[in-house]
Design an enzyme around this catalytic site. Sequence first.
Site, short mmCIF file in Angstrom:
data_model
loop_
_atom_site.label_atom_id
_atom_site.label_comp_id
_atom_site.label_asym_id
_atom_site.label_seq_id
_atom_site.Cartn_x
_atom_site.Cartn_y
_atom_site.Cartn_z
N HIS A 1 -7.91 -13.27 1.44
CA HIS A 1 -6.83 -12.37 1.77
C HIS A 1 -6.28 -12.11 2.95
O HIS A 1 -6.27 -12.91 3.80
CB HIS A 1 -7.20 -10.70 0.88
CG HIS A 1 -8.74 -9.94 1.80
ND1 HIS A 1 -9.26 -10.09 1.78
CD2 HIS A 1 -7.70 -8.98 2.98
CE1 HIS A 1 -10.05 -9.57 2.86
NE2 HIS A 1 -8.87 -9.51 3.53
N ASP B 1 17.03 1.71 22.63
CA ASP B 1 17.85 2.60 22.19
C ASP B 1 17.50 2.18 23.88
O ASP B 1 17.11 2.79 24.97
CB ASP B 1 18.01 3.41 21.70
CG ASP B 1 18.80 3.82 21.12
OD1 ASP B 1 18.67 2.99 19.88
OD2 ASP B 1 18.27 5.05 20.17
N ASP C 1 13.59 1.45 16.85
CA ASP C 1 14.64 1.73 16.64
C ASP C 1 15.06 1.10 18.49
O ASP C 1 14.59 2.91 18.76
CB ASP C 1 14.97 2.43 16.18
CG ASP C 1 16.68 2.63 16.45
OD1 ASP C 1 17.41 1.97 17.17
OD2 ASP C 1 17.50 3.88 16.45
N ASP D 1 0.75 -1.01 -0.02
CA ASP D 1 0.23 0.35 0.25
C ASP D 1 1.11 1.21 -0.46
O ASP D 1 0.15 2.22 -0.16
CB ASP D 1 -1.26 -0.36 1.69
CG ASP D 1 -2.56 -0.65 0.89
OD1 ASP D 1 -2.52 -1.04 0.21
OD2 ASP D 1 -2.98 -1.45 1.65
N ASN E 1 -10.66 1.20 -0.04
CA ASN E 1 -11.59 0.60 0.43
C ASN E 1 -11.27 -0.16 2.11
O ASN E 1 -12.48 0.40 2.43
CB ASN E 1 -12.19 -1.02 0.26
CG ASN E 1 -10.95 -1.30 -0.37
OD1 ASN E 1 -10.02 -1.62 -0.67
ND2 ASN E 1 -10.98 -3.11 -0.29
N TYR E 2 -10.32 -0.12 1.97
CA TYR E 2 -10.13 -0.64 3.43
C TYR E 2 -9.47 0.49 4.61
O TYR E 2 -8.47 1.60 4.24
CB TYR E 2 -8.54 -1.52 3.51
CG TYR E 2 -8.96 -2.57 3.74
CD1 TYR E 2 -9.50 -3.42 5.64
CD2 TYR E 2 -9.37 -3.70 2.76
CE1 TYR E 2 -10.03 -4.44 5.23
CE2 TYR E 2 -9.75 -5.11 3.92
CZ TYR E 2 -9.66 -5.55 4.88
OH TYR E 2 -10.82 -6.97 5.03
N ASP E 3 -9.72 0.36 5.70
CA ASP E 3 -9.24 2.17 7.17
C ASP E 3 -7.94 0.85 7.80
O ASP E 3 -8.62 0.22 8.57
CB ASP E 3 -10.60 2.00 7.83
CG ASP E 3 -11.43 2.62 6.58
OD1 ASP E 3 -11.68 2.10 6.05
OD2 ASP E 3 -11.81 4.43 6.42
N TYR E 4 -7.21 1.55 7.99
CA TYR E 4 -6.25 0.80 8.92
C TYR E 4 -5.90 1.86 10.22
O TYR E 4 -5.38 3.07 10.05
CB TYR E 4 -5.47 0.11 8.84
CG TYR E 4 -5.39 -0.29 7.46
CD1 TYR E 4 -5.59 -1.71 7.30
CD2 TYR E 4 -4.92 0.11 6.05
CE1 TYR E 4 -5.29 -2.89 7.15
CE2 TYR E 4 -5.13 -1.56 5.01
CZ TYR E 4 -5.58 -2.70 5.79
OH TYR E 4 -5.63 -3.28 4.07
CU LIG Z 1 -9.50 -8.42 4.92
#
Ligand SMILES: [Cu+2]
Length: 797
Positions: free
Chosen positions: A539, A550, A548, A402, A489-492
């Site tokens: 899917h 430390d 990172d 994406d 279409n997707y919302d993350y």
């Molecule tokens: Cu899905």
Amino acid sequence: MDEKLRKSVTRWRLASAVLVVLCALLIILVIGIVMNKNREILAKDVPSCGLRFKSNMDTSEPEHPDIFHDLTSREMKAVQNYLISVPELNLELSNLRMNSSYIAGIDYILPPKKDVLAYLDDSRPPPARKAKVIILRGDLTPPMVEEYVVAPLSNPSYHTLIDYPNRRNPVPFSMRPFTGIEFKGISEVMKKVDAQIGDILRESYGATFNDCGDKCLFFNPNVVSSAITGDFTRRMWLQVAYLVEFYTIHPVDLLLYVNVDGSDPSQFRVEKVVYGGQYRNSLAELAADYVSGDVVKSKMAFPTVDKNLFSTLHRRGFPASPTEEQRQPQFVEPDGARYRIKHRQIEYMNWRFHVRMATYNGPQIHDVRFAGKRIAYEIGLQEIAAFYAGDAPTFRMANYIDSVASLGQRARALVPSVDCPETATYLSTRQVSDNQEGSVKSERSFCVFELNTGYPLRRHLEYLQFRGSFYGGMVDNCLIVRTILCLNNYDYIIDFIFHQSGIVETKIVSTGYIYGGVYNDQEKNYGFQIADQLVGNIHHHLFNFKVDLDVMGTSNRYETLDIKLVNVSNSKWLNGLNTIQSQIKFDRSLKKTELDAVYKYNFDTPKEHIFHNNAFKTRFNEPRAYKVQLSGMSKQILPEDKLNERSIPWARYQMAVTKYSDNEVSSSSIYGNFDGLQPVVNFTQYLADDENIVDEDLVLWMTMGMYHIPHSEDLPLTQTPGKHLTFLISPHNYFPEDPSMSSRDQVRVQLKEPSNPKAGVRVDRYFNKPNTACVSNYKETDFDKDVEENPCNILDV
Ligand SMILES: [Cu+2]
Ligand SMILES: *[C@@H]1O[C@H](CO)[C@@H](O)[C@H](O)[C@H]1NC(C)=O
Ligand SMILES: *[C@@H]1O[C@H](CO)[C@@H](O)[C@H](O)[C@H]1NC(C)=O
Ligand SMILES: *[C@@H]1O[C@H](CO)[C@@H](O)[C@H](O)[C@H]1NC(C)=O
């Protein structure tokens, strides 16, 4: 019974029924009046709260941005103004065409880590701020993608092609990220499609691409990776769909294989077509066969668009309860917010960190400190991928990587009281993308709030008097920084969560519309039929984050605590025959090199992962470590180094640990969707040199994922429960005890006089007054009014 009596009984029955009804009405009326009175009393006597300390929230853009701050609007403008004045760049900012030279994005370049640390830790002057500008050179022959560094940002005076030691620059134009200009170009192809098969489209699907009124077709692009075609021509399979709310679940039975190579959209063309499952080599061939009756006609009706259409997000159906107006629970901060924001630096309890939105990689937090000590230099999203499968060529190719859509550019408005609690403070972000002069502000693209999880962080009740009778507990109040990336279409939803016990949690959750195709028997093993002619294709969601770490400085080592079986003898005290007992133990295992450290989860070898500086031990000589805990692992089962998998080699490991390098900034690139044949960033190479990782500056690459086989309850939207993927970074012998012991959020209950329970109990809340009534001063209508007046604060208008 005689007639008279019967009549009088009926009359009495009627009269008493009327009386009962009247009484009931009266009671309801009285209750109503009393309740209204109560409401008035509440509103009048209870103070409103949440007003104090608002001055602690300075979310403005600074004149002089500090070292982790994203580019300011002034800096973005300065970079654009400078670049436009450079004749050989031939840059245009408006009326763009694909053959223009135009900016795909501008991002802040974090200076080399040693310079940042010299500034932060040794009071050295801050390194100069620089910008990375990706320019799509549609004007060149052949066209190219060029990545430039532009500096200094206070007054830009030079630009150079970035000279990466381990990645190409410039990059072939065919691998470029998506831009709005390209989609305009692709829509030109649709005019040709209408011209050649418009009649077929109308007869088969009752819609066309152009001049279509409210019966239009649209397409969902599926990138065909160079790793599959074996050449660098830019191609996509387009799933044609009805343009309704929402098109990814309204496919029609038409797939177009388009060649979108080069910078001249008049050359974009359809190279193959699949109509009703029948392959043809051109639109002309389909048209001819349609006329001659050599194709089976496909037929679908344009959906009836109203609120009952299964794919729309209008409320429908009957709510179980409440059936009348009764508001949902709300958040309140009785004495104001308990965190501070200064531009992009956030402080909460013992925590302090910076937040930013990287143009290509999305949300990042920097210089994460607890009680003044840095724990992580950076924790940030790297990549979001979704690998689909199906019988249709579209779904075989639908392997989205994406960042092709520039993740940071997809962070959009969060809606108060749904996406974030009413009490949240919002930060805006800025992006420069194609077809824009200056930068565009995304209002409310981050929210920051303290969450009372309503769940204990810890508690114990000792109810027995002879053992002291006490209770001690603390609710898990934590700070959350949230953003939501809208990728087609997707919302993350991405959260960074700061617990008071020194634990920082990173969470990604998916919601939004699924992407489905037209159901037929060949799709049986790739998805369920979930609506008329709709299959929800299987899917695999995959996410990569960079950490990172430390721990007490940059000299760190990685050990696993390998949990193993051990057989011990009980013969010293047990005289029976069978004195061997099996139990578990752990062995410490130091990981020496990068390849030694790749982690592929194995159920048979349970382990914990700790990171520490060998020079810092507890007074018992144990390493003062931070532990990494993975709670969102998912096995990627595609063969390694084949086809599209070549662009997501990070997904082979649940965690990989590398030695910090200024040249290994990201595990992925915006070219990954197209460049599988010859990836611009090949993460495997970060590991292949197998560097020593003992007492070095270490970077962790975390992969999380989730398989998704859609079912009918994914309609209309797939929901968040069960989709929370997290990893935690927790202190491990780092503090002598739980650092939240100093928090005022805890409660202790004990006997006033331990020997005399009758004297009662004492409850200590450490000045955290309980239950003082107040009414939240938050007004939901503020948001509603704001977006009514400024639609661009929520939608692209
Ligand atoms: Cu899905
Ligand atoms: C750029 O493209 C436009 C239309 O897409 C065309 O009219 C123009 O001639 C092209 N310019 C060059 C220099 O090729
Ligand atoms: C311990 O004993 C069990 C059987 O009791 C055996 O299967 C196992 O291999 C032994 N493990 C070790 C490490 O000796
Ligand atoms: C990536 O690099 C590794 C190690 O050098 C190599 O084995 C692999 O083939 C490369 N992958 C691609 C897709 O070039």
